[in-house]
Design an enzyme around this catalytic site. Structure first.
Site, short mmCIF file in Angstrom:
data_model
loop_
_atom_site.label_atom_id
_atom_site.label_comp_id
_atom_site.label_asym_id
_atom_site.label_seq_id
_atom_site.Cartn_x
_atom_site.Cartn_y
_atom_site.Cartn_z
N GLY A 19 0.83 -1.21 0.00
CA GLY A 19 0.00 0.00 0.00
C GLY A 19 0.86 1.25 0.00
N ASP B 137 3.05 -4.44 11.29
CA ASP B 137 2.87 -5.68 10.53
C ASP B 137 1.90 -6.57 11.30
OD1 ASP B 137 3.07 -8.27 9.48
OD2 ASP B 137 5.19 -8.02 8.98
N SER C 45 -3.21 -7.79 3.26
CA SER C 45 -2.61 -8.92 2.54
C SER C 45 -2.12 -8.42 1.20
CB SER C 45 -3.66 -10.02 2.28
OG SER C 45 -3.14 -10.98 1.37
N LYS D 161 -11.71 -10.56 19.81
CA LYS D 161 -12.16 -11.31 21.00
C LYS D 161 -11.90 -10.48 22.27
CE LYS D 161 -11.17 -15.71 23.35
NZ LYS D 161 -9.95 -15.59 24.18
N ALA E 154 -11.68 -10.03 5.05
CA ALA E 154 -11.68 -9.87 3.59
C ALA E 154 -11.14 -11.16 2.98
CB ALA E 154 -10.80 -8.68 3.19
N TYR F 148 -1.61 -17.53 -1.61
CA TYR F 148 -2.72 -16.59 -1.37
C TYR F 148 -4.00 -17.36 -1.08
CZ TYR F 148 -5.83 -12.59 -2.53
OH TYR F 148 -6.77 -11.58 -2.52
N TYR G 160 -13.28 -19.24 15.53
CA TYR G 160 -13.42 -18.24 16.60
C TYR G 160 -14.90 -17.93 16.86
CZ TYR G 160 -8.73 -16.97 18.02
OH TYR G 160 -7.48 -16.99 18.60
N ARG H 9 -2.43 -5.80 -12.08
CA ARG H 9 -3.76 -6.36 -12.27
C ARG H 9 -4.34 -5.85 -13.60
NH1 ARG H 9 -6.41 -6.25 -6.19
NH2 ARG H 9 -4.73 -4.85 -5.60
P1 NAD Z 1 -3.69 -3.64 -1.59
O1 NAD Z 1 -2.38 -4.28 -1.84
O2 NAD Z 1 -3.97 -2.33 -2.25
O3 NAD Z 1 -3.96 -3.45 -0.05
C1 NAD Z 1 -3.49 -4.34 0.93
C2 NAD Z 1 -2.88 -3.55 2.04
O4 NAD Z 1 -2.46 -4.44 3.09
C3 NAD Z 1 -1.66 -2.75 1.61
O5 NAD Z 1 -1.76 -1.41 2.02
C4 NAD Z 1 -0.49 -3.46 2.30
O6 NAD Z 1 0.60 -2.60 2.58
C5 NAD Z 1 -1.18 -4.01 3.55
N1 NAD Z 1 -0.50 -5.17 4.13
C6 NAD Z 1 -0.14 -6.33 3.51
N2 NAD Z 1 0.46 -7.17 4.40
C7 NAD Z 1 0.45 -6.52 5.60
C8 NAD Z 1 0.92 -6.86 6.89
N3 NAD Z 1 1.53 -8.03 7.14
N4 NAD Z 1 0.74 -5.97 7.91
C9 NAD Z 1 0.13 -4.77 7.68
N5 NAD Z 1 -0.33 -4.39 6.47
C10 NAD Z 1 -0.15 -5.26 5.43
O7 NAD Z 1 -4.81 -4.71 -2.01
P2 NAD Z 1 -6.40 -4.55 -2.06
O8 NAD Z 1 -6.83 -4.83 -3.45
O9 NAD Z 1 -6.82 -3.31 -1.40
O10 NAD Z 1 -6.83 -5.80 -1.18
C11 NAD Z 1 -7.27 -5.65 0.16
C12 NAD Z 1 -7.85 -6.96 0.67
O11 NAD Z 1 -8.95 -7.34 -0.15
C13 NAD Z 1 -6.85 -8.12 0.63
O12 NAD Z 1 -7.01 -8.89 1.80
C14 NAD Z 1 -7.26 -8.90 -0.60
O13 NAD Z 1 -6.98 -10.26 -0.43
C15 NAD Z 1 -8.76 -8.65 -0.64
N6 NAD Z 1 -9.29 -8.79 -2.02
C16 NAD Z 1 -9.13 -7.78 -2.94
C17 NAD Z 1 -9.65 -7.94 -4.23
C18 NAD Z 1 -9.58 -6.86 -5.28
O14 NAD Z 1 -10.12 -7.03 -6.38
N7 NAD Z 1 -8.98 -5.72 -5.02
C19 NAD Z 1 -10.29 -9.15 -4.57
C20 NAD Z 1 -10.39 -10.15 -3.60
C21 NAD Z 1 -9.90 -9.95 -2.33
N1 UDP Z 2 -4.81 -9.80 -17.75
C1 UDP Z 2 -4.52 -9.46 -19.07
N2 UDP Z 2 -3.62 -8.44 -19.30
C2 UDP Z 2 -3.02 -7.73 -18.31
C3 UDP Z 2 -3.31 -8.09 -16.95
C4 UDP Z 2 -4.22 -9.12 -16.71
O1 UDP Z 2 -5.04 -10.07 -20.02
O2 UDP Z 2 -2.22 -6.83 -18.63
C5 UDP Z 2 -5.78 -10.88 -17.48
C6 UDP Z 2 -5.27 -11.98 -16.56
O3 UDP Z 2 -4.60 -12.99 -17.32
C7 UDP Z 2 -6.55 -12.50 -15.92
C8 UDP Z 2 -7.48 -11.28 -15.89
O4 UDP Z 2 -6.88 -10.32 -16.79
O5 UDP Z 2 -7.14 -13.49 -16.74
C9 UDP Z 2 -7.64 -10.66 -14.51
O6 UDP Z 2 -6.37 -10.48 -13.97
P1 UDP Z 2 -6.08 -9.75 -12.57
O7 UDP Z 2 -4.60 -9.75 -12.42
O8 UDP Z 2 -6.74 -8.42 -12.54
O9 UDP Z 2 -6.79 -10.64 -11.45
P2 UDP Z 2 -7.17 -12.20 -11.27
O10 UDP Z 2 -8.62 -12.27 -11.59
O11 UDP Z 2 -6.36 -13.04 -12.20
O12 UDP Z 2 -6.91 -12.51 -9.85
#
Ligand code: NAD
Ligand code: UDP
Length: 318
Positions: free
Chosen positions: A36, A56, A75, A110, A119, A150, A164, A191
């Site tokens: 982040g 962390d 994460s 808790k 999430a 992941y 929990y 992404r």
């Molecule tokens: P992101 O990378 O923008 O945000 C994640 C944040 O968590 C970052 O700011 C990072 O620095 C922080 N972080 C990671 N490990 C850490 C740790 N050990 N201690 C403290 N902070 C930590 O990603 P995002 O897209 O905002 O994702 C947020 C959450 O949503 C994640 O848990 C991800 O698995 C979940 N999620 C996101 C998507 C999506 O499409 N964006 C889809 C499915 C799930």
């Molecule tokens: N993808 C793509 N071109 C790019 C980045 C991603 O074609 O430059 C495709 C990738 O192969 C996947 C989909 O877009 O099939 C979504 O990818 P993303 O990384 O956003 O998330 P995912 O759904 O795979 O977790």
């Protein structure tokens, strides 16, 4: 409420902070900035509703004062092996954030008698055989495959959250988030939307991986946050899918982005991902519709248009 949000400096976490603060809650943000950015929350520094701890979550967490809710979003989350911030390249940190981080944040909930929201992700369904994916589907995850760090951490996190709830009566919720996009996404995290929108705004060819026939369903961030907040306010303990059910191929997605941005760069097919790229993904949101009375409202074209000003600013184009 006073709410702890881990991953607060990330894409979703920072959007969630803004939303909850605007609803009158106090937010305690926590992040170690591994993926982040401080830029995502710097506007909140000085706001008396916001406190921040750089920490962390894989290590023991102490938060002074009362807490009414804990939302665990920390994460790494990018699946692109080319990105240094992807979970492929942070495998141990990713497993620790999902496993130890979830254990620690559940412990905080808790201790404070606070509600807890995890999430989780559509990745727990792996490369699914059931389509669209309902919450009852157990998934098809390759335990030793490249995405396992992941996927398995999130599966463990869900199981621990329910443990929990069942053993300690913690008031838990689990959201399974499907692909989401919008302002504050990291332009470099690899992404699909950041890659393709950045390329389109720079007038370049869009990189479609494989033949582009794989499908996804993209949700605008405000819709997603709306669903998550409704889940937080609900009494639902079992997992709920939140995402946009409009499924499209990645090729169609790229063509839409070229259309919205009037990019003439066209499309280039590249072989950038292993065959483990999930081939189809679409949420079944019946439970969210029934339990939360939620469904997404923002069409792709509208959502991309709302995202463009942020991308232009980051690219120095505005
Ligand atoms: P992101 O990378 O923008 O945000 C994640 C944040 O968590 C970052 O700011 C990072 O620095 C922080 N972080 C990671 N490990 C850490 C740790 N050990 N201690 C403290 N902070 C930590 O990603 P995002 O897209 O905002 O994702 C947020 C959450 O949503 C994640 O848990 C991800 O698995 C979940 N999620 C996101 C998507 C999506 O499409 N964006 C889809 C499915 C799930
Ligand atoms: N993808 C793509 N071109 C790019 C980045 C991603 O074609 O430059 C495709 C990738 O192969 C996947 C989909 O877009 O099939 C979504 O990818 P993303 O990384 O956003 O998330 P995912 O759904 O795979 O977790």
């Amino acid at each position: 409420m006073r709410i702890l949000i881990t991953g607060a400096a990330g894409f979703l976490g920072s959007n969630l902070c803004d939303r909850l603060i605007s609803e009158g809650h106090d937010v305690v943000g926590m992040d170690n900035f591994v993926t982040g950015s401080e830029d995502n929350i710097s506007h909140l520094f000085g706001n008396e509703q916001f406190t921040f701890y750089k920490h962390d979550v894989s290590n023991y967490i102490y938060v002074p004062g009362k807490l009414d809710a804990v939302m665990h979003f920390a994460s790494p989350a990018s699946p692109n092996p080319a990105s240094p911030f992807a979970y492929f390249n942070l495998p141990i940190q990713t497993m620790k954030a999902g496993a130890l981080g979830t254990h620690n944040t559940l412990g905080v909930a808790k201790h404070h008698n606070a509600r807890f929201l995890l999430a989780s992700t559509s990745e727990i369904y792996g490369d699914p055989y059931e389509h669209p994916q309902k919450e009852t589907y157990a998934g098809n995850v390759d335990i030793t495959g490249p995405r396992a760090v992941y996927d398995e951490a999130k599966r463990f996190a869900e199981a621990l959250t329910l443990a929990y709830h069942r053993q300690h009566n913690v008031d838990t919720r689990i959201v399974r988030i499907f692909n989401t996009y919008g302002p504050r996404m990291d332009l470099e995290d690899g992404r699909a939307l950041p890659n393709l929108l950045k390329q389109a705004l720079l007038g370049e060819q869009l990189t479609v991986y494989g033949d582009g026939g794989q499908t996804r369903s993209f949700c605008y961030v405000d819709d997603l946050v709306d669903g998550i907040v409704k889940l937080l306010y609900s009494d639902e303990h079992m997992p709920v899918n939140i995402g946009n059910p409009v499924e499209m191929t990645i090729l169609e997605f790229a063509e839409q982005i070229n259309k919205v941005t009037a990019n003439k760069g066209g499309i280039k097919y590249v072989d950038a991902r292993s065959s483990r790229d999930p081939q189809r993904r679409q949420p079944d949101i019946t439970r969210a519709r029934e339990i939360l009375k939620w469904e997404p409202m923002v069409y792709l074209e509208e959502g991309v248009n709302k995202t463009i000003p942020y991308f232009k600013k980051k690219l120095g184009l505005a």
